[in-house]
Design a protein around this motif. Structure first.
Motif, PDB file in Angstrom:
ATOM      1  N   LEU A 108       5.910  20.040   3.083  1.00 55.72           N
ATOM      2  CA  LEU A 108       5.352  21.497   3.295  1.00 55.72           C
ATOM      3  C   LEU A 108       6.351  22.421   2.376  1.00 55.72           C
ATOM      4  N   LYS A 109       7.736  22.315   2.521  1.00 47.59           N
ATOM      5  CA  LYS A 109       8.746  22.978   1.761  1.00 47.59           C
ATOM      6  C   LYS A 109       8.371  22.792   0.302  1.00 47.59           C
ATOM      7  N   ASP A 110       8.211  21.640  -0.281  1.00 45.11           N
ATOM      8  CA  ASP A 110       8.153  21.367  -1.610  1.00 45.11           C
ATOM      9  C   ASP A 110       6.790  21.989  -2.031  1.00 45.11           C
ATOM     10  N   LEU A 111       5.728  21.810  -1.208  1.00 48.05           N
ATOM     11  CA  LEU A 111       4.349  22.417  -1.642  1.00 48.05           C
ATOM     12  C   LEU A 111       4.388  23.800  -1.900  1.00 48.05           C
ATOM     13  N   VAL A 112       5.070  24.330  -1.047  1.00 49.20           N
ATOM     14  CA  VAL A 112       5.171  26.058  -0.727  1.00 49.20           C
ATOM     15  C   VAL A 112       6.122  26.529  -2.207  1.00 49.20           C
ATOM     16  N   ALA A 113       7.061  25.629  -2.473  1.00 44.28           N
ATOM     17  CA  ALA A 113       7.997  26.042  -3.426  1.00 44.28           C
ATOM     18  C   ALA A 113       7.600  25.777  -5.260  1.00 44.28           C
ATOM     19  N   ASP A 114       6.681  24.761  -5.040  1.00 45.29           N
ATOM     20  CA  ASP A 114       5.830  24.575  -6.318  1.00 45.29           C
ATOM     21  C   ASP A 114       5.727  25.937  -7.206  1.00 45.29           C
ATOM     22  N   ALA A 115       5.756  25.643  -8.583  1.00 46.01           N
ATOM     23  CA  ALA A 115       5.106  26.852  -9.236  1.00 46.01           C
ATOM     24  C   ALA A 115       3.810  26.999  -9.228  1.00 46.01           C
ATOM     25  N   SER A 116       3.015  25.876  -8.958  1.00 43.91           N
ATOM     26  CA  SER A 116       1.482  25.988  -8.792  1.00 43.91           C
ATOM     27  C   SER A 116       0.785  25.345  -8.219  1.00 43.91           C
ATOM     28  N   ILE A 117      -0.469  25.478  -7.718  1.00 44.22           N
ATOM     29  CA  ILE A 117      -1.075  24.720  -6.662  1.00 44.22           C
ATOM     30  C   ILE A 117      -2.444  24.147  -7.711  1.00 44.22           C
ATOM     31  N   GLN A 118      -2.617  22.988  -7.235  1.00 47.64           N
ATOM     32  CA  GLN A 118      -3.567  22.130  -7.939  1.00 47.64           C
ATOM     33  C   GLN A 118      -4.473  21.320  -7.037  1.00 47.64           C
ATOM     34  N   TRP A 119      -5.742  21.298  -7.124  1.00 49.80           N
ATOM     35  CA  TRP A 119      -6.485  20.386  -6.145  1.00 49.80           C
ATOM     36  C   TRP A 119      -7.538  19.792  -6.959  1.00 49.80           C
ATOM     37  N   ASP A 120      -7.697  18.541  -6.971  1.00 54.42           N
ATOM     38  CA  ASP A 120      -8.918  17.599  -7.285  1.00 54.42           C
ATOM     39  C   ASP A 120      -9.412  18.090  -8.642  1.00 54.42           C
ATOM     40  N   ARG A 121      -8.505  17.960  -9.687  1.00 52.15           N
ATOM     41  CA  ARG A 121      -8.460  17.872 -11.120  1.00 52.15           C
ATOM     42  C   ARG A 121      -8.977  19.314 -11.492  1.00 52.15           C
ATOM     43  N   SER A 122      -8.789  20.274 -10.748  1.00 55.28           N
ATOM     44  CA  SER A 122      -9.209  21.732 -11.200  1.00 55.28           C
ATOM     45  C   SER A 122      -8.132  22.266 -11.773  1.00 55.28           C
ATOM     46  N   PRO A 123      -8.326  23.417 -12.430  1.00 62.97           N
ATOM     47  CA  PRO A 123      -6.916  23.991 -13.183  1.00 62.97           C
ATOM     48  C   PRO A 123      -6.072  24.731 -12.031  1.00 62.97           C
ATOM     49  N   ALA A 124      -4.864  24.492 -12.454  1.00 59.40           N
ATOM     50  CA  ALA A 124      -3.745  24.867 -11.710  1.00 59.40           C
ATOM     51  C   ALA A 124      -3.878  26.247 -11.439  1.00 59.40           C
ATOM     52  N   ARG A 125      -3.335  26.818 -10.379  1.00 56.33           N
ATOM     53  CA  ARG A 125      -3.280  28.204 -10.070  1.00 56.33           C
ATOM     54  C   ARG A 125      -1.851  28.639  -9.971  1.00 56.33           C
ATOM     55  N   ALA A 126      -1.585  29.717  -9.945  1.00 56.34           N
ATOM     56  CA  ALA A 126      -0.354  30.235  -9.627  1.00 56.34           C
ATOM     57  C   ALA A 126       0.071  30.090  -8.161  1.00 56.34           C
ATOM     58  N   ASN A 127       1.261  29.608  -7.665  1.00 58.47           N
ATOM     59  CA  ASN A 127       1.452  29.466  -6.257  1.00 58.47           C
ATOM     60  C   ASN A 127       1.794  30.804  -5.678  1.00 58.47           C
TER      61      ASN A 127
END
Length: 187
Positions: free
Chosen positions: A68-87
């Motif tokens: 969870l900490k890694d997910l929150v710290a990432d620069a972007s969020i991506q799901w299921d081949r969709s374009p990455a969004r700013a975290n």
């Protein structure tokens, strides 16, 4: 002093909680998370409790909190081949709140995929709203100063140079090409 876990109802003394190395590490990670996320971390972990009624082991909780900490710290969020969004921290916090309030039917959770999906949807909505506002301002004739655009994009932008400036820089930095006075012998 007795402490009661709000998620599983376990009651132990403060010393018992602090004696377990994994429990201490879990609490450290929760404390390091952004406030909006850390408030929801323990209730979110309750969704991973086994259906057998046993409590979630500290080892499993530690693994989940690190992820969870890694997910929150990432620069972007991506799901299921969709374009990455700013975290967005608030996207994670709101996603955790939604998952806690309306958990999926097939509990216990095994991974953070459901949370990632909800957080991505929220981040996507935030980005779409930002883009609509930007387009609205652009259509209204509002010219964004360089500082405003820099703030909107995270402040990592450098000033843009004109083509002429770039050509001058290239001429200064590139060694002049001189034709060789003789042909090399490769034989």
């Amino acid at each position: 002093m007795k402490l009661t876990c709000p998620s599983c109802g376990a009651v132990h003394s403060a010393e018992a909680w602090s004696n377990d190395a994994n429990a201490r590490q879990c609490m450290l990670i929760v404390a390091e998370l952004p406030t909006e996320v850390s408030r929801r971390a323990i209730p979110y972990l309750a969704l991973f409790r086994p259906t057998s009624g046993r409590g979630l082991s500290w080892t499993k909780a530690l693994k989940l909190l690190k992820e969870l900490k890694d997910l929150v710290a990432d620069a972007s969020i991506q799901w299921d081949r969709s374009p990455a969004r700013a975290n967005q921290i608030m996207a994670w916090a709101d996603a955790m709140e939604r998952v806690i309030q309306r958990p999926p039917r097939d509990l216990p959770l095994t991974k953070h995929n459901y949370l990632r999906k909800v957080a991505y949807q929220l981040a996507d909505e935030i980005d779409q709203g930002d883009e609509r506002n930007f387009n609205r301002r652009e259509r209204a004739g509002a010219v964004l100063p360089a500082e405003d655009f820099s703030e909107r994009s995270g402040g990592d932008l450098e000033p843009v140079l004109s083509v002429e400036d770039m050509q001058k820089i290239r001429k200064k930095n590139l060694p002049s090409y001189k034709k060789p006075s003789h042909r090399p012998n490769f034989t």
